[in-house]
Design an enzyme around this catalytic site. Sequence first.
Site, short mmCIF file in Angstrom:
data_model
loop_
_atom_site.label_atom_id
_atom_site.label_comp_id
_atom_site.label_asym_id
_atom_site.label_seq_id
_atom_site.Cartn_x
_atom_site.Cartn_y
_atom_site.Cartn_z
N ASP A 1 0.83 -1.20 0.00
CA ASP A 1 0.00 0.00 0.00
C ASP A 1 0.87 1.25 0.00
OD1 ASP A 1 -2.35 1.40 -0.06
OD2 ASP A 1 -2.75 1.22 2.09
N HIS B 1 2.50 3.41 -8.96
CA HIS B 1 2.35 1.98 -9.29
C HIS B 1 3.57 1.49 -10.08
CE1 HIS B 1 -1.56 2.12 -7.60
NE2 HIS B 1 -2.13 2.80 -8.58
N LEU C 1 11.48 -20.38 -5.36
CA LEU C 1 10.40 -19.59 -4.75
C LEU C 1 9.13 -19.64 -5.61
CD1 LEU C 1 9.77 -17.26 -2.58
CD2 LEU C 1 10.19 -15.69 -4.48
C1 FPP Z 1 -2.05 0.15 -3.28
O1 FPP Z 1 -1.54 1.47 -3.32
C2 FPP Z 1 -1.56 -0.58 -4.40
C3 FPP Z 1 -2.34 -1.17 -5.36
C4 FPP Z 1 -3.79 -1.14 -5.34
C5 FPP Z 1 -1.74 -1.85 -6.49
C6 FPP Z 1 -0.49 -2.60 -6.22
C7 FPP Z 1 0.31 -2.57 -7.45
C8 FPP Z 1 1.65 -2.51 -7.53
C9 FPP Z 1 2.55 -2.60 -6.36
C10 FPP Z 1 2.35 -2.33 -8.81
C11 FPP Z 1 2.00 -3.31 -9.85
C12 FPP Z 1 2.34 -4.68 -9.47
C13 FPP Z 1 2.84 -5.57 -10.32
C14 FPP Z 1 3.05 -6.95 -9.86
C15 FPP Z 1 3.20 -5.24 -11.70
P1 FPP Z 1 -2.59 2.65 -3.39
O2 FPP Z 1 -2.74 3.04 -4.81
O3 FPP Z 1 -3.87 2.27 -2.72
O4 FPP Z 1 -1.84 3.76 -2.59
P2 FPP Z 1 -2.52 4.89 -1.70
O5 FPP Z 1 -3.11 4.21 -0.49
O6 FPP Z 1 -1.36 5.75 -1.36
O7 FPP Z 1 -3.54 5.59 -2.55
#
Ligand code: FPP
Length: 226
Positions: free
Chosen positions: A13, A30, A125
Amino acid sequence: MSNRVKHIAIIMDGNGRWAELQGKKRVKGHEEGAKVVKKITTYCSNMPDIERLTLYAFSTENWKRPRLEVEFLMKLLDTYLKKELPVYLENNVRFEPIGDLRAFSKSLQKTIQMVQDETAHCDGLVQSLALNYGAQDEIIRAVNRLKKEAGEITAEMLSNTLDAKCDVDILIRTGGDHRLSNFLLWQAAYAELFFTDILWPDYTVEDLEKIIQRFTKIERKFGGLK
Ligand code: FPP
């Protein structure tokens, strides 16, 4: 005796906030987050004790985000999987998605299947990406499958029918919130929980190492006395 960590699960997150703090668009967070996925996966693939790394990449609730952000995440995932395939193979990492993949475009489903097939022989893994994943949805899908069986459903039957079949040892959430957000609710029944304020794009291998160190010293009783 110190604990061995076999299964690490991470709620990644803080991507959006990381980008906004730098005056950038949320999607940039992201993109940076994907680089951290690669670093953490590579690190885990070099740690013989760690058998499985499950990463929450897209939840059943994430469809509620603005269309452009959802589309960006889909594209990022597709590009990531295609580009990283040689890295999975180099590091002997098997890719195993969890979640209901039917909601994704045919072309993304094809990429996911391709990487799964190409890495199926890898016995190091297991990197499990949670994609259109929600624990409640996972449990409901499993129960519906089991309904066809005769007799009572046991915990063992349910465990073996869920998408994710391994118990979690360490569950980490970055980004400062203290909740599970529908992630591995069954498998994390006895997980050790670690919450950190660090935003996912800033998360490092050293941060993970510190958590593993703390985990090894915890007395895990699983409801017993010792
Ligand atoms: C939460 O951060 C993250 C997500 C909903 C997406 C997770 C995706 C990635 C780590 C990148 C893509 C992954 C791969 C495997 C290619 P948020 O957007 O909710 O952050 P915030 O709470 O600051 O708004």
